[in-house]
Enzyme design. Structure first.
Site, mmCIF file in Angstrom:
data_model
loop_
_atom_site.group_PDB
_atom_site.id
_atom_site.type_symbol
_atom_site.label_atom_id
_atom_site.label_comp_id
_atom_site.label_asym_id
_atom_site.label_seq_id
_atom_site.Cartn_x
_atom_site.Cartn_y
_atom_site.Cartn_z
ATOM 1 N N LYS A 1 -3.295 -2.698 17.226
ATOM 2 C CA LYS A 1 -3.850 -1.606 16.402
ATOM 3 C C LYS A 1 -5.304 -1.967 16.142
ATOM 4 O O LYS A 1 -5.617 -2.788 15.269
ATOM 5 C CB LYS A 1 -3.061 -1.507 15.085
ATOM 6 C CG LYS A 1 -2.977 -0.114 14.493
ATOM 7 C CD LYS A 1 -4.315 0.505 14.134
ATOM 8 C CE LYS A 1 -4.851 0.033 12.814
ATOM 9 N NZ LYS A 1 -6.257 0.471 12.583
ATOM 10 N N CYS B 1 -17.003 -12.898 9.434
ATOM 11 C CA CYS B 1 -16.166 -13.479 8.375
ATOM 12 C C CYS B 1 -16.634 -14.874 7.994
ATOM 13 O O CYS B 1 -16.443 -15.302 6.868
ATOM 14 C CB CYS B 1 -14.714 -13.493 8.819
ATOM 15 S SG CYS B 1 -14.535 -14.210 10.441
ATOM 16 N N GLU C 1 -16.931 -11.210 -0.896
ATOM 17 C CA GLU C 1 -17.429 -11.120 0.473
ATOM 18 C C GLU C 1 -18.192 -9.791 0.608
ATOM 19 O O GLU C 1 -17.598 -8.719 0.491
ATOM 20 C CB GLU C 1 -16.247 -11.153 1.444
ATOM 21 C CG GLU C 1 -16.699 -11.124 2.877
ATOM 22 C CD GLU C 1 -15.523 -11.176 3.841
ATOM 23 O OE1 GLU C 1 -14.554 -10.443 3.623
ATOM 24 O OE2 GLU C 1 -15.603 -11.949 4.812
HETATM 25 P P1 NAD Z 1 -9.526 -4.368 6.858
HETATM 26 O O1 NAD Z 1 -8.617 -5.360 6.263
HETATM 27 O O2 NAD Z 1 -9.895 -3.190 6.068
HETATM 28 O O3 NAD Z 1 -8.931 -3.802 8.234
HETATM 29 C C1 NAD Z 1 -8.492 -4.654 9.265
HETATM 30 C C2 NAD Z 1 -7.432 -3.932 10.070
HETATM 31 O O4 NAD Z 1 -6.317 -3.690 9.216
HETATM 32 C C3 NAD Z 1 -7.872 -2.566 10.602
HETATM 33 O O5 NAD Z 1 -7.323 -2.386 11.884
HETATM 34 C C4 NAD Z 1 -7.242 -1.602 9.602
HETATM 35 O O6 NAD Z 1 -6.978 -0.330 10.132
HETATM 36 C C5 NAD Z 1 -5.942 -2.329 9.286
HETATM 37 N N1 NAD Z 1 -5.342 -1.939 8.002
HETATM 38 C C6 NAD Z 1 -5.953 -1.437 6.907
HETATM 39 N N2 NAD Z 1 -5.034 -1.168 5.948
HETATM 40 C C7 NAD Z 1 -3.831 -1.523 6.446
HETATM 41 C C8 NAD Z 1 -2.493 -1.496 5.935
HETATM 42 N N3 NAD Z 1 -2.216 -1.047 4.722
HETATM 43 N N4 NAD Z 1 -1.496 -1.964 6.722
HETATM 44 C C9 NAD Z 1 -1.756 -2.436 7.968
HETATM 45 N N5 NAD Z 1 -2.989 -2.456 8.513
HETATM 46 C C10 NAD Z 1 -4.021 -2.022 7.757
HETATM 47 O O7 NAD Z 1 -10.788 -5.212 7.314
HETATM 48 P P2 NAD Z 1 -12.094 -4.659 8.014
HETATM 49 O O8 NAD Z 1 -12.897 -3.980 6.976
HETATM 50 O O9 NAD Z 1 -11.749 -3.935 9.258
HETATM 51 O O10 NAD Z 1 -12.783 -6.024 8.484
HETATM 52 C C11 NAD Z 1 -13.526 -6.790 7.645
HETATM 53 C C12 NAD Z 1 -12.716 -7.940 7.094
HETATM 54 O O11 NAD Z 1 -12.157 -8.709 8.160
HETATM 55 C C13 NAD Z 1 -13.555 -8.890 6.316
HETATM 56 O O12 NAD Z 1 -12.880 -9.271 5.144
HETATM 57 C C14 NAD Z 1 -13.702 -10.093 7.237
HETATM 58 O O13 NAD Z 1 -13.957 -11.291 6.625
HETATM 59 C C15 NAD Z 1 -12.396 -10.074 7.924
HETATM 60 N N6 NAD Z 1 -12.485 -10.821 9.191
HETATM 61 C C16 NAD Z 1 -11.894 -12.042 9.258
HETATM 62 C C17 NAD Z 1 -11.976 -12.785 10.416
HETATM 63 C C18 NAD Z 1 -11.324 -14.134 10.525
HETATM 64 O O14 NAD Z 1 -11.170 -14.618 11.627
HETATM 65 N N7 NAD Z 1 -10.943 -14.760 9.452
HETATM 66 C C19 NAD Z 1 -12.662 -12.279 11.514
HETATM 67 C C20 NAD Z 1 -13.261 -11.024 11.398
HETATM 68 C C21 NAD Z 1 -13.156 -10.297 10.217
#
Ligand code: NAD
Length: 497
Positions: free
Chosen positions: A189, A299, A396
């Site tokens: 997804k 991140c 963050e």
């Molecule tokens: P997000 O958590 O909003 O979304 C991530 C994914 O989760 C998307 O595909 C989104 O559609 C899905 N999602 C959202 N709500 C959901 C739910 N209720 N159930 C299941 N899936 C759901 O994050 P974002 O805004 O897309 O990305 C930014 C975040 O990702 C930041 O916090 C960043 O630090 C983190 N990140 C972490 C890493 C790592 O390796 N630790 C790498 C990249 C990004």
């Protein structure tokens, strides 16, 4: 037709794939709904993409289940799987320019980063796990009593990968490559902000010979498609990268459904500790790169820069000067250092945090404003006089905002570095080996970079402590997320030892 600053034409990618990919076919969603994906340079719609939800996740999980239970992928030798992964890697290499430009258009990433780092990195990740695919094996165990055992490493089954928008291609393959090597089948997804490259990879996977049903991609939104995947009774494991808030929901969904295994790569607020003995120019460059690369949407971004008091004033002056030469603009232009934030919501969120920083009493030294007439561009921004308990030092921001904080002693630096709920990465800049080693052991985070930053490699595991999650991507450790260990015990009579 767009032009870059040299007057040469910027070639926009043709968008060929906008439908869900299920069981080897590109399909409309069951509901027939679509959603817009936008160009962050302008806010204009690029195209509409199929909007999958629970019904489509059910179809995709069913396809992955059939492919796992009855298909060739988990049953073929690791060597054969590896050969197919190698072929996919070669196909990616043949389409680097197009794939990189899709991620630039969809997510505002620098084209040069895509061309030289992200997309070749995806191909290399496939090659790394291709090499590992025929080396997955268990142990032989000499048990006490008249028994012996061996362990089998078996693919975990059907895996759900839920990924964010900041590195659409790298995130796709850091999940998909080890899961494929392990013999799993899967549903991805992608983030709703950047769905396009994932669909392109499905086309290449089919060309490479990955059997139908092994990789399925359902584009759509988190609370619908993502949540359906996390709570599905027939998904054996979910591997999530994204925010800590959503990570919590994923665990909850797993707990309330079938107790699928969960791995979470979550947010960060990574500190960079710069000691008095550092070369100031090198430290300024490292700190600058750590936070302003990929417009701060990383991140592991070095969002808290701690500088020891002896070099603090010189550091601040040089850090501000460096921002003056940092070019914000069209990510397709090779002269540009920083593109637009991924979307309007992220753009407004970063500006809101800049406002909060000012209201909290931090001093805005440079930046702080949007740039350009349109699109989601923000100036590189530096705050000083930041206190550890301010929101800008705890939350963050995920944008180009550096917080500078002064420290006196090594003990104080360690305490400050550990003073958030996150534990993803940290940087240390010093010439003193003992300081570097002592601080490395004292910081609770999954990655420590000494006198460098963002030094990633396929072989180097990566993941969080504390509320930055658990489980590791990259390296051989990533395979563990996609493997079960089975102990097979037999009696042995009359053994000489
Ligand atoms: P997000 O958590 O909003 O979304 C991530 C994914 O989760 C998307 O595909 C989104 O559609 C899905 N999602 C959202 N709500 C959901 C739910 N209720 N159930 C299941 N899936 C759901 O994050 P974002 O805004 O897309 O990305 C930014 C975040 O990702 C930041 O916090 C960043 O630090 C983190 N990140 C972490 C890493 C790592 O390796 N630790 C790498 C990249 C990004």
């Amino acid at each position: 037709m767009a032009m870059n600053c040299n007057g040469s034409e910027i070639k926009m990618p043709e968008i060929k794939f906008t439908k869900l990919f299920i069981n080897g076919h590109f399909l409309d969603s069951v509901s027939g709904k679509t959603f817009e994906t936008r160009d962050p340079r302008t806010g204009d719609v690029i195209t509409r993409v199929a909007e999958g939800d629970k019904a489509d996740i059910d179809l995709a999980v069913n396809a992955a289940r059939q492919a796992f239970d009855n298909g060739p992928w988990p049953r073929m030798s690791g060597y054969q799987r590896g050969r197919i992964l190698m072929k996919l890697a070669d196909l990616i290499d043949q389409h680097i320019e197009e794939l990189a430009s899709i991620d630039s258009l969809d997510g505002g990433k620098l084209l040069s980063h895509g061309k030289f780092l992200d997309i070749p990195g995806c191909a290399n990740s496939l090659r790394y796990y291709a090499g590992a695919a025929d080396k997955i094996h268990g142990d032989t165990l000499k048990m006490s009593g008249e028994f012996q055992a061996y362990t089998l490493k078996e693919p975990v089954g059907v895996v759900g990968h839920i990924i964010p928008w900041n590195y659409p291609s790298s995130m796709f393959f850091c999940k998909v490559a080890p899961a494929l090597a392990a013999g799993c089948t899967m549903i991805v997804k992608p983030a709703e902000q950047t769905p396009l490259s994932a669909l392109y990879y499905c086309h290449l996977a089919k060309l490479a010979g990955i059997p139908d049903g092994v990789i399925n991609v359902v584009t759509g939104f988190g609370p619908t498609a993502g949540a359906a995947l996390a709570s599905h009774m027939d998904v054996d494991a979910v591997s999530f990268t994204g925010s800590t808030e959503v990570g919590r929901l994923i665990m909850e969904a797993a707990a309330k459904s079938n107790l699928k295994t969960v791995s979470l790569e979550l947010g960060g607020k990574s500190p960079v500790l710069i000691f008095d003995d550092a070369d100031v120019d090198m430290a300024v460059a490292l700190a600058h790169t750590s936070i302003f690369t990929n417009k701060g949407e990383i991140c592991v971004a070095g969002s808290r820069i701690y500088v020891q008091e002896g070099i603090y004033d010189e550091f601040v002056k040089k850090a501000v000067e460096k921002c003056k030469n940092w070019v914000v603009g069209d990510p397709f232009n090779p002269q540009v250092h920083q593109g637009p934030q991924v979307d309007k919501m992220q753009f407004e969120r970063v500006l809101k945090y800049i406002d909060i920083g000012k209201k909290e009493g931090a001093t805005l030294l440079t930046g702080g404003k949007p740039c350009g007439e349109k699109g989601y561009y923000i100036e590189p921004t530096i705050f000083t006089d930041v206190k550890d308990d301010m929101k800008i030092a705890q939350d963050e921001i995920f944008g180009p905002v550096m917080s500078l904080i002064k420290f006196k002693t090594i003990e104080e630096a360690i305490e400050k570095a550990n003073s958030t709920k996150y534990g993803l990465a940290a940087g240390i800049v010093t010439k003193d080996l003992n300081t570097a080693n002592r601080v490395s052991r004292s910081i609770r985070s999954g990655v420590i970079w000494i006198n460098c930053y963002f030094a990633f490699d396929q072989d180097c595991p990566y993941g969080g402590y504390k509320m930055s999650g658990f489980g590791r991507d990259l390296g051989l450790n990533a395979l563990d997320k996609y493997l079960q260990v089975k102990s097979v015990v037999t009696p042995i009579f009359g053994s000489p030892w």
